[in-house]
Write a protein that holds these residues in place. Structure first.
Motif, PDB file in Angstrom:
ATOM      1  N   GLN A 156     -13.246  24.524 -37.749  1.00  0.00           N
ATOM      2  CA  GLN A 156     -13.843  23.995 -38.984  1.00  0.00           C
ATOM      3  C   GLN A 156     -12.798  23.979 -40.095  1.00  0.00           C
ATOM      4  N   GLN A 157     -12.024  25.063 -40.155  1.00  0.00           N
ATOM      5  CA  GLN A 157     -10.961  25.188 -41.149  1.00  0.00           C
ATOM      6  C   GLN A 157      -9.977  24.029 -41.007  1.00  0.00           C
ATOM      7  N   LEU A 158      -9.620  23.725 -39.775  1.00  0.00           N
ATOM      8  CA  LEU A 158      -8.683  22.633 -39.494  1.00  0.00           C
ATOM      9  C   LEU A 158      -9.311  21.282 -39.856  1.00  0.00           C
ATOM     10  N   ALA A 159     -10.573  21.095 -39.491  1.00  0.00           N
ATOM     11  CA  ALA A 159     -11.265  19.833 -39.799  1.00  0.00           C
ATOM     12  C   ALA A 159     -11.349  19.612 -41.311  1.00  0.00           C
ATOM     13  N   SER A 160     -11.543  20.707 -42.049  1.00  0.00           N
ATOM     14  CA  SER A 160     -11.721  20.566 -43.496  1.00  0.00           C
ATOM     15  C   SER A 160     -10.404  20.360 -44.237  1.00  0.00           C
ATOM     16  N   THR A 161      -9.284  20.657 -43.571  1.00  0.00           N
ATOM     17  CA  THR A 161      -7.996  20.508 -44.252  1.00  0.00           C
ATOM     18  C   THR A 161      -7.186  19.321 -43.741  1.00  0.00           C
ATOM     19  N   ASP A 162      -7.513  18.820 -42.539  1.00  0.00           N
ATOM     20  CA  ASP A 162      -6.731  17.724 -41.973  1.00  0.00           C
ATOM     21  C   ASP A 162      -7.627  16.663 -41.351  1.00  0.00           C
ATOM     22  N   ARG A 163      -7.908  15.643 -42.127  1.00  0.00           N
ATOM     23  CA  ARG A 163      -8.794  14.571 -41.668  1.00  0.00           C
ATOM     24  C   ARG A 163      -8.277  13.891 -40.392  1.00  0.00           C
ATOM     25  N   LYS A 164      -6.949  13.831 -40.246  1.00  0.00           N
ATOM     26  CA  LYS A 164      -6.356  13.186 -39.068  1.00  0.00           C
ATOM     27  C   LYS A 164      -6.841  13.839 -37.764  1.00  0.00           C
ATOM     28  N   GLU A 165      -7.085  15.152 -37.804  1.00  0.00           N
ATOM     29  CA  GLU A 165      -7.584  15.855 -36.609  1.00  0.00           C
ATOM     30  C   GLU A 165      -8.972  15.337 -36.219  1.00  0.00           C
ATOM     31  N   ILE A 166      -9.782  15.032 -37.240  1.00  0.00           N
ATOM     32  CA  ILE A 166     -11.131  14.488 -36.994  1.00  0.00           C
ATOM     33  C   ILE A 166     -11.014  13.081 -36.432  1.00  0.00           C
ATOM     34  N   GLU A 167     -10.171  12.268 -37.072  1.00  0.00           N
ATOM     35  CA  GLU A 167     -10.002  10.868 -36.658  1.00  0.00           C
ATOM     36  C   GLU A 167      -9.529  10.758 -35.210  1.00  0.00           C
ATOM     37  N   LYS A 168      -8.649  11.671 -34.823  1.00  0.00           N
ATOM     38  CA  LYS A 168      -8.097  11.696 -33.466  1.00  0.00           C
ATOM     39  C   LYS A 168      -9.194  12.030 -32.441  1.00  0.00           C
ATOM     40  N   MET A 169     -10.102  12.917 -32.833  1.00  0.00           N
ATOM     41  CA  MET A 169     -11.102  13.442 -31.910  1.00  0.00           C
ATOM     42  C   MET A 169     -12.340  12.554 -31.762  1.00  0.00           C
ATOM     43  N   LEU A 170     -12.773  11.893 -32.849  1.00  0.00           N
ATOM     44  CA  LEU A 170     -14.030  11.122 -32.817  1.00  0.00           C
ATOM     45  C   LEU A 170     -14.124  10.114 -31.658  1.00  0.00           C
ATOM     46  N   PRO A 171     -13.068   9.322 -31.388  1.00  0.00           N
ATOM     47  CA  PRO A 171     -13.191   8.357 -30.283  1.00  0.00           C
ATOM     48  C   PRO A 171     -13.348   8.998 -28.905  1.00  0.00           C
ATOM     49  N   THR A 172     -13.064  10.302 -28.786  1.00  0.00           N
ATOM     50  CA  THR A 172     -13.145  10.958 -27.479  1.00  0.00           C
ATOM     51  C   THR A 172     -14.569  11.335 -27.077  1.00  0.00           C
ATOM     52  N   TYR A 173     -15.483  11.470 -28.047  1.00  0.00           N
ATOM     53  CA  TYR A 173     -16.844  11.871 -27.669  1.00  0.00           C
ATOM     54  C   TYR A 173     -17.946  11.052 -28.350  1.00  0.00           C
ATOM     55  N   THR A 174     -17.551  10.112 -29.224  1.00  0.00           N
ATOM     56  CA  THR A 174     -18.528   9.235 -29.873  1.00  0.00           C
ATOM     57  C   THR A 174     -18.170   7.785 -29.546  1.00  0.00           C
ATOM     58  N   LYS A 175     -18.994   6.847 -30.008  1.00  0.00           N
ATOM     59  CA  LYS A 175     -18.666   5.428 -29.823  1.00  0.00           C
ATOM     60  C   LYS A 175     -17.846   4.907 -31.004  1.00  0.00           C
ATOM     61  N   ILE A 176     -17.333   5.829 -31.828  1.00  0.00           N
ATOM     62  CA  ILE A 176     -16.542   5.444 -32.999  1.00  0.00           C
ATOM     63  C   ILE A 176     -15.099   5.193 -32.558  1.00  0.00           C
ATOM     64  N   ASP A 177     -14.612   3.963 -32.770  1.00  0.00           N
ATOM     65  CA  ASP A 177     -13.228   3.684 -32.380  1.00  0.00           C
ATOM     66  C   ASP A 177     -12.264   4.189 -33.459  1.00  0.00           C
ATOM     67  N   ALA A 178     -10.984   4.163 -33.133  1.00  0.00           N
ATOM     68  CA  ALA A 178      -9.966   4.730 -34.034  1.00  0.00           C
ATOM     69  C   ALA A 178      -9.960   4.042 -35.398  1.00  0.00           C
ATOM     70  N   LYS A 179     -10.159   2.717 -35.401  1.00  0.00           N
ATOM     71  CA  LYS A 179     -10.139   1.961 -36.654  1.00  0.00           C
ATOM     72  C   LYS A 179     -11.300   2.400 -37.555  1.00  0.00           C
ATOM     73  N   THR A 180     -12.496   2.501 -36.977  1.00  0.00           N
ATOM     74  CA  THR A 180     -13.675   2.927 -37.742  1.00  0.00           C
ATOM     75  C   THR A 180     -13.511   4.374 -38.200  1.00  0.00           C
ATOM     76  N   ALA A 181     -12.978   5.208 -37.310  1.00  0.00           N
ATOM     77  CA  ALA A 181     -12.785   6.630 -37.640  1.00  0.00           C
ATOM     78  C   ALA A 181     -11.913   6.804 -38.875  1.00  0.00           C
ATOM     79  N   SER A 182     -10.986   5.867 -39.076  1.00  0.00           N
ATOM     80  CA  SER A 182     -10.067   5.995 -40.213  1.00  0.00           C
ATOM     81  C   SER A 182     -10.689   5.549 -41.541  1.00  0.00           C
ATOM     82  N   VAL A 183     -11.821   4.833 -41.485  1.00  0.00           N
ATOM     83  CA  VAL A 183     -12.414   4.337 -42.746  1.00  0.00           C
ATOM     84  C   VAL A 183     -13.774   4.921 -43.111  1.00  0.00           C
ATOM     85  N   ILE A 184     -14.453   5.564 -42.168  1.00  0.00           N
ATOM     86  CA  ILE A 184     -15.790   6.074 -42.490  1.00  0.00           C
ATOM     87  C   ILE A 184     -15.730   7.214 -43.507  1.00  0.00           C
TER      88      ILE A 184
END
Length: 290
Positions: free
Chosen positions: A219-247
């Motif tokens: 959680q600490q990492l997610a709250s300090t580095d958005r890139k970590e979230i963006e990298k992970m979202l496409p692996t378990y959701t239907k959110i692609d990398a492009k969408t992950a970067s703008v939501i």
């Protein structure tokens, strides 16, 4: 350690991203824990699964949790997951809709992902500001992925929508925001966390503590580095990398704060979701010392 492999329920949305970050970064492994994520359809649906033992821990939303507690369910909140931020849960309308203000929703149908839950509660707080109550509108149920098309085809006048679907309906269907439902009484509202049964938490305190430490680190990492979230979202959701970067994302608190969570239970009491107060402190499984 009492249990080295656990099954953890999670929805394919941004809220539980720390679970996947912790797995990818080896935070659970460092604690001697193997975590198997299991995709669930909703926090309420996961309750029978933690009760039967099919899941050890599951993502839940706080409104579902306190509803269950008010009905006598013995569950404990074990870690925080997601807190609303600006424009993370909006009422959206089609671009050519005559609805311009919340007051215009009088007599209209609003789609929500679940009735009598966080969705309707959030909408009701905004209706109140506009001088309306839930009696002035109709609520209809529809899963988030299908909501945009359903509202667009006239099955409802508006939808209570979260990301990535806010971005998707805006860019794909030209929807516009009517109101951010996480303002006023609901500003920074805690949304989701992790739950276990009281029995499980008592039986496996070391396993629980290991999970809590690893998830707090993620959680600490997610709250300090958005890139970590963006990298992970496409692996378990239907959110692609492009969408992950703008939501638009909410926040990822590392500790369960009883004062913040009490706000959710108090709102539920005010709006009649529960009939007697809940002392949230009694629902939190405190991290064990050490």
């Amino acid at each position: 350690m009492e249990k080295t492999t656990i099954k953890v329920g999670a929805l394919p949305i941004p809220d539980p991203v720390a679970l996947y970050i912790a797995n990818a970064k080896g935070f659970f492994k460092e604690e001697g824990l193997t975590v198997e994520p299991v995709t669930i359809t909703g926090g309420a649906a996961a309750l029978p699964q933690i009760e039967s033992g099919a899941l050890d821990i599951s993502q839940t939303n706080y409104v579902s949790t306190f509803l269950a507690v008010s009905k006598g369910k013995k569950i404990k909140l074990v870690a925080d997951s997601y807190q609303a931020g600006p424009n993370t849960f909006n009422i959206m309308v089609p671009k050519d809709s005559p609805i311009k203000t919340v007051a215009d929703l009088k007599g209209k149908t609003i789609m929500v992902n679940n009735l009598n839950n966080i969705a309707t509660l959030a909408v009701e707080t905004q209706l109140k500001v506009a001088g309306l109550t839930k009696a002035d509108v109709k609520f209809a149920e529809k899963p988030f992925p299908e909501m945009g098309a359903a509202v667009n085809s006239g099955q409802a006048d508006a939808g209570w929508i979260t990301e990535p679907f806010i971005t998707a309906t805006q860019s794909g269907l030209g929807f516009r925001k009517l109101v951010d439902t996480m303002t006023g009484q609901t500003e920074n509202l805690p949304i989701a966390g992790w739950m276990a049964t009281e029995e499980w938490a008592q039986k496996y305190p070391k396993t629980l503590a290991a999970f809590q430490r690893a998830i707090a680190k993620a959680q600490q990492l997610a709250s300090t580095d958005r890139k970590e979230i963006e990298k992970m979202l496409p692996t378990y959701t239907k959110i692609d990398a492009k969408t992950a970067s703008v939501i638009t994302l909410g926040s990822y608190p590392s500790e369960l704060n009883e004062n913040r969570l009490q706000k959710v239970a108090d709102l539920m009491l005010e709006y009649g979701y529960i009939t007697s107060p809940i002392d949230v402190k009694s629902v939190i499984a405190a991290p064990s010392a050490g």
